[in-house]
Design a protein around this motif. Structure first.
Motif, short mmCIF file in Angstrom:
data_model
loop_
_atom_site.label_atom_id
_atom_site.label_comp_id
_atom_site.label_asym_id
_atom_site.label_seq_id
_atom_site.Cartn_x
_atom_site.Cartn_y
_atom_site.Cartn_z
N THR A 83 1.38 4.30 -2.73
CA THR A 83 1.22 5.69 -2.29
C THR A 83 2.39 6.53 -2.76
O THR A 83 2.21 7.65 -3.25
N LEU A 107 6.46 10.33 2.98
CA LEU A 107 5.88 9.13 3.56
C LEU A 107 6.59 8.74 4.85
O LEU A 107 5.95 8.43 5.86
N LYS A 162 0.84 -1.20 0.00
CA LYS A 162 0.00 0.00 0.00
C LYS A 162 0.87 1.25 0.00
O LYS A 162 0.60 2.20 -0.72
N PHE A 163 1.95 1.24 0.79
CA PHE A 163 2.80 2.41 0.86
C PHE A 163 3.60 2.59 -0.42
O PHE A 163 3.84 3.72 -0.84
#
Length: 73
Positions: free
Chosen positions: A23, A63, A19-20
């Protein structure tokens, strides 16, 4: 019996990492699009490649900072 929770934890961590990664890719694409909005980018140039690399680096930094400040995110 102890291996099952570890395996599940590793799988959960892999899902979170995926998921990151997506992102970071989306954020980097937005950053580079803004930086190069008025440029002719028909050919890959050193300026284009440099902007992409810098945008990925900036997205990763953002992030990492978010994850540092909000560990449960």
């Amino acid at each position: 019996m102890g291996t099952m929770p570890r395996r599940e934890a590793r799988e959960e961590q892999a899902r979170i990492n995926a998921k990151f990664v997506s992102t970071v890719v989306i954020a980097a694409a937005i950053i580079v699009a803004v930086r190069l909005a008025r440029e002719d980018i028909a050919q890959p140039t050193p300026r284009l490649l440099s902007s992409v690399g810098q945008s990925v680096s900036l997205a990763r930094t953002i992030l990492n900072e978010v994850l540092r400040r909000f560990p449960g995110a």
